[in-house]
Write an enzyme that holds these catalytic residues in place. Structure first.
Site, PDB file in Angstrom:
ATOM      1  N   ASP A  41       0.861  -1.183   0.000  1.00  0.00           N
ATOM      2  CA  ASP A  41       0.000   0.000   0.000  1.00  0.00           C
ATOM      3  C   ASP A  41       0.895   1.229   0.000  1.00  0.00           C
ATOM      4  O   ASP A  41       1.670   1.451   0.932  1.00  0.00           O
ATOM      5  CB  ASP A  41      -0.868  -0.025   1.269  1.00  0.00           C
ATOM      6  CG  ASP A  41      -2.178   0.718   1.106  1.00  0.00           C
ATOM      7  OD1 ASP A  41      -2.164   1.789   0.491  1.00  0.00           O
ATOM      8  OD2 ASP A  41      -3.201   0.213   1.610  1.00  0.00           O
TER       9      ASP A  41
ATOM     10  N   ASP B 277      -2.848   4.747  -2.443  1.00  0.00           N
ATOM     11  CA  ASP B 277      -3.798   5.447  -1.590  1.00  0.00           C
ATOM     12  C   ASP B 277      -4.131   6.833  -2.164  1.00  0.00           C
ATOM     13  O   ASP B 277      -3.229   7.564  -2.580  1.00  0.00           O
ATOM     14  CB  ASP B 277      -3.149   5.611  -0.204  1.00  0.00           C
ATOM     15  CG  ASP B 277      -4.111   6.102   0.855  1.00  0.00           C
ATOM     16  OD1 ASP B 277      -5.103   5.407   1.113  1.00  0.00           O
ATOM     17  OD2 ASP B 277      -3.865   7.187   1.436  1.00  0.00           O
TER      18      ASP B 277
ATOM     19  N   HIS C  19     -11.432  -1.649   4.227  1.00  0.00           N
ATOM     20  CA  HIS C  19     -11.250  -1.165   5.603  1.00  0.00           C
ATOM     21  C   HIS C  19     -11.889   0.198   5.848  1.00  0.00           C
ATOM     22  O   HIS C  19     -11.795   0.723   6.948  1.00  0.00           O
ATOM     23  CB  HIS C  19      -9.750  -1.101   5.898  1.00  0.00           C
ATOM     24  CG  HIS C  19      -9.046  -0.087   5.041  1.00  0.00           C
ATOM     25  ND1 HIS C  19      -8.937  -0.227   3.670  1.00  0.00           N
ATOM     26  CD2 HIS C  19      -8.468   1.092   5.336  1.00  0.00           C
ATOM     27  CE1 HIS C  19      -8.321   0.829   3.174  1.00  0.00           C
ATOM     28  NE2 HIS C  19      -8.015   1.645   4.157  1.00  0.00           N
ATOM     29  N   ASP C  20     -12.482   0.779   4.819  1.00  0.00           N
ATOM     30  CA  ASP C  20     -13.115   2.096   4.971  1.00  0.00           C
ATOM     31  C   ASP C  20     -14.635   2.016   4.933  1.00  0.00           C
ATOM     32  O   ASP C  20     -15.314   3.039   5.081  1.00  0.00           O
ATOM     33  CB  ASP C  20     -12.663   3.042   3.848  1.00  0.00           C
ATOM     34  CG  ASP C  20     -11.205   3.456   3.963  1.00  0.00           C
ATOM     35  OD1 ASP C  20     -10.674   3.471   5.092  1.00  0.00           O
ATOM     36  OD2 ASP C  20     -10.600   3.767   2.924  1.00  0.00           O
TER      37      ASP C  20
HETATM   38  O1  TEU Z   1      -9.007   6.634   2.089  1.00  0.00           O
HETATM   39  C1  TEU Z   1      -9.369   7.739   1.319  1.00  0.00           C
HETATM   40  C2  TEU Z   1     -10.517   8.475   1.740  1.00  0.00           C
HETATM   41  O2  TEU Z   1     -10.856   9.439   1.077  1.00  0.00           O
HETATM   42  C3  TEU Z   1     -11.232   8.056   2.951  1.00  0.00           C
HETATM   43  O3  TEU Z   1     -10.928   8.921   3.972  1.00  0.00           O
HETATM   44  C4  TEU Z   1     -12.666   8.025   2.710  1.00  0.00           C
HETATM   45  O4  TEU Z   1     -13.155   9.283   2.365  1.00  0.00           O
HETATM   46  C5  TEU Z   1     -13.354   7.579   3.922  1.00  0.00           C
HETATM   47  O5  TEU Z   1     -12.704   6.469   4.431  1.00  0.00           O
HETATM   48  C6  TEU Z   1     -14.762   7.221   3.617  1.00  0.00           C
HETATM   49  O6  TEU Z   1     -15.321   6.829   4.785  1.00  0.00           O
HETATM   50  C7  TEU Z   1      -7.672   6.275   2.154  1.00  0.00           C
HETATM   51  C8  TEU Z   1      -7.516   5.092   3.066  1.00  0.00           C
HETATM   52  O7  TEU Z   1      -8.181   3.994   2.515  1.00  0.00           O
HETATM   53  C9  TEU Z   1      -8.009   5.480   4.422  1.00  0.00           C
HETATM   54  O8  TEU Z   1      -7.998   4.398   5.304  1.00  0.00           O
HETATM   55  C10 TEU Z   1      -7.120   6.587   4.925  1.00  0.00           C
HETATM   56  O9  TEU Z   1      -7.613   7.077   6.145  1.00  0.00           O
HETATM   57  C11 TEU Z   1      -7.028   7.732   3.939  1.00  0.00           C
HETATM   58  O10 TEU Z   1      -6.845   7.320   2.608  1.00  0.00           O
HETATM   59  C12 TEU Z   1      -5.839   8.616   4.265  1.00  0.00           C
HETATM   60  O11 TEU Z   1      -4.651   7.960   3.945  1.00  0.00           O
END
Ligand code: TEU
Ligand code: CA
Length: 509
Positions: free
Chosen positions: A95, A190, A299-300
């Protein structure tokens, strides 16, 4: 190579498997499960970041790109992971968090200490503008050391890199090549669409120089040698095409997964409308010819069986979604636990939350007069902590995770992998069957759809000799006359004229 017949499995390392009883999953833990992943049909294993990090955003705040955080193991463990994966004909995907570093990164520390060369690695202004982070706060933080504000699109501990600075870009390319030389088989990038931001013009995503930077990154590092997938939350097919021409292999679009957001606000959810989901599927399958992928969980996002269907009807819900998405053309991404049906967890108090996005959003809702009860209800439904709890490998007190006191509470849901594998109705085994079918018959999968319809919540997909029928409803549908040939895969033991609740059938002619 377009990698569309491949299966990628995403690991959230902190919550996968802990081998030294410190409450945190680790690289040796991942190695112990490679056979399990191989047997599922996985080709690529993508690890969310395991680089050195103070963990303000669970590793998406990297303080040393070239090393592994001791909580996960050592660089030697990582090399062993790569080798063990290769021995099983699998690859490890790293990642890459290129939009920002941790504020503990030595570049940022040098910047704060007055080193102008490194100050130019980040973005500083005398006055903030109105831009906000993705985590419900202002995007500028005042640095008392420098008397200026630095820019960050995420947490204040995640200062954005200044991609306009050629020295930044060259450092990044050097680092990416370090991992390529070490033997990684691919990269997940990312929030890659943010690197071309122009904060003064209030441009954050896909700025004017974005494609130029992407091509430069591609030319100086992975070129077309490895599988690369860019994280871009909202990309049209045209934008995806641009990013995948002299840039990435493929991009995530998540378009189907954000359809339930009201006016783009994830904290305001509406029920899923499967007609809309079909439109998204139709668009990408039939109007996009480059490499694509389908994601149900990561994971989001909350667990999709909980958000869209009914996790108390776990087997049917999980296998129904798998049937719908696995047999589309495109790389299949599986998020840890999805393969045995893990559901959302049930956190009831704000103190149990760990995720910075959830905690900030909660504070903002309360400040805006939303009741605690309502704010918690929203968090429970959609919080990023849902998919981040440790995996339930079994029902022992440590859930087979390896520690009784994990870094974040165990899921309130106790369904577990061991139970699933022993069940007559094993979700894992159903995934295995789908993946095996997909791999052996990829020529049938790799076509446009002849037709996709959603009638009375029954989705029907026709392509060539294949027909996929999915009853997305909790109720049976009488008088279903599927004259589509022979049923080769289904989540019910017999297939009657009536379509059962959440029934999925794959026919072949
Ligand atoms: O996520 C990108 C992102 O835009 C997220 O913050 C998204 O808007 C949110 O999770 C929606 O609920 C990536 C990664 O996957 C995330 O885990 C990180 O927090 C983020 O980038 C910052 O690196
Ligand atoms: Ca550990």
């Amino acid at each position: 190579m377009n990698y569309q017949d491949k299966v990628v499995y995403q690991i959230y390392p902190k919550s996968f498997l802990d081998t030294n009883n410190d409450g945190i999953g680790d690289i040796p833990g991942i190695i112990t499960k490679l056979d399990y992943l191989k047997a599922l049909g996985v080709d690529y294993v993508w690890l969310s970041p395991v680089n050195k990090s103070p963990q303000h955003d669970n590793g998406y705040d990297i303080s040393d790109y070239n090393d592994i955080d001791p909580m996960f193991g050592t660089l030697d463990d990582y090399k062993r992971l790569i080798a063990e994966a290769k021995a099983r004909d699998m690859h490890i995907m790293l990642d890459l968090v290129l939009n920002h570093t941790s504020s503990d990164h030595e570049w940022f520390k040098k910047a704060l200490a007055g080193d102008e060369y490194y100050q130019d690695f980040y973005i500083w202004r005398d006055e903030p503008n109105e831009l906000e982070t993705y985590f419900s706060k202002p995007a500028w933080t005042f640095s008392p050391e420098l008397g200026k504000y630095y820019f960050h699109l995420f947490d204040t501990h995640q200062p954005d890199l200044n991609w306009e600075n050629e020295n930044v870009r060259n450092e990044i390319y050097k680092m990416v090549n370090f991992w390529i030389d070490l033997g990684v088989g691919g990269f997940r990038l990312d929030v890659i669409d943010l690197i071309g931001k122009e904060p003064d013009k209030l441009i954050t995503g896909k700025g004017p120089n974005f494609l130029k930077y992407l091509k430069e990154l591609h030319d100086n590092t992975f070129q077309d040698k490895l599988l690369t997938v860019g994280e871009c939350w909202a990309s049209t097919t045209e934008e995806a095409e641009q990013m995948c021409t002299d840039g990435l292999t493929q991009v995530f679009h998540f378009e189907h997964l954000i359809k339930t957001n009201i006016d783009g606000n994830k904290w305001n959810q509406k029920p899923v409308d499967f007609t809309e989901i079909c439109e998204v599927i139709e668009k990408w399958q039939n109007q996009y010819s480059l490499s694509q992928n389908w994601v149900m969980n990561n994971h989001d996002m909350p667990r999709l069986i909980s958000l869209w269907l009914d996790d108390s009807k776990r087997y049917q819900s999980a296998t129904l979604l798998a049937t719908l998405f696995s047999l589309l053309r495109g790389t299949q991404y599986i998020y840890q636990g999805e393969e045995f049906g893990m559901a959302n967890t049930d956190l009831n108090i704000i103190d149990e939350y760990n995720d910075v996005e959830s905690i900030n959003a909660y504070a903002k809702m309360i400040a805006n007069g939303v009741s605690e009860e309502e704010a918690l209800r929203k968090l429970k439904l959609i919080s990023r902590d849902n998919p981040r709890v440790p995996l339930n490998w079994n029902d022992r007190s440590d859930r087979g995770f390896g520690s009784e006191s994990p870094w974040i509470s165990f899921s309130t849901d106790r369904y577990n992998c061991e139970q699933d594998l022993a069940s007559e109705q094993s979700i894992y085994k159903y995934y295995q069957k789908l993946i095996e079918f997909k791999k052996n018959n990829y020529h049938l999968i790799d076509t446009k759809l002849d037709k996709i319809t959603c009638d009375d919540n029954i989705i029907t997909i026709n392509k060539g000799p294949l027909t996929i029928v999915c009853n997305m409803d909790a109720v049976a549908k009488a008088n279903f006359n599927g004259e589509y040939g022979e049923v080769i895969i289904s989540n019910y033991p017999t297939n009657e004229q009536e379509l059962m609740p959440y029934e999925a059938r794959v026919y072949i002619k």
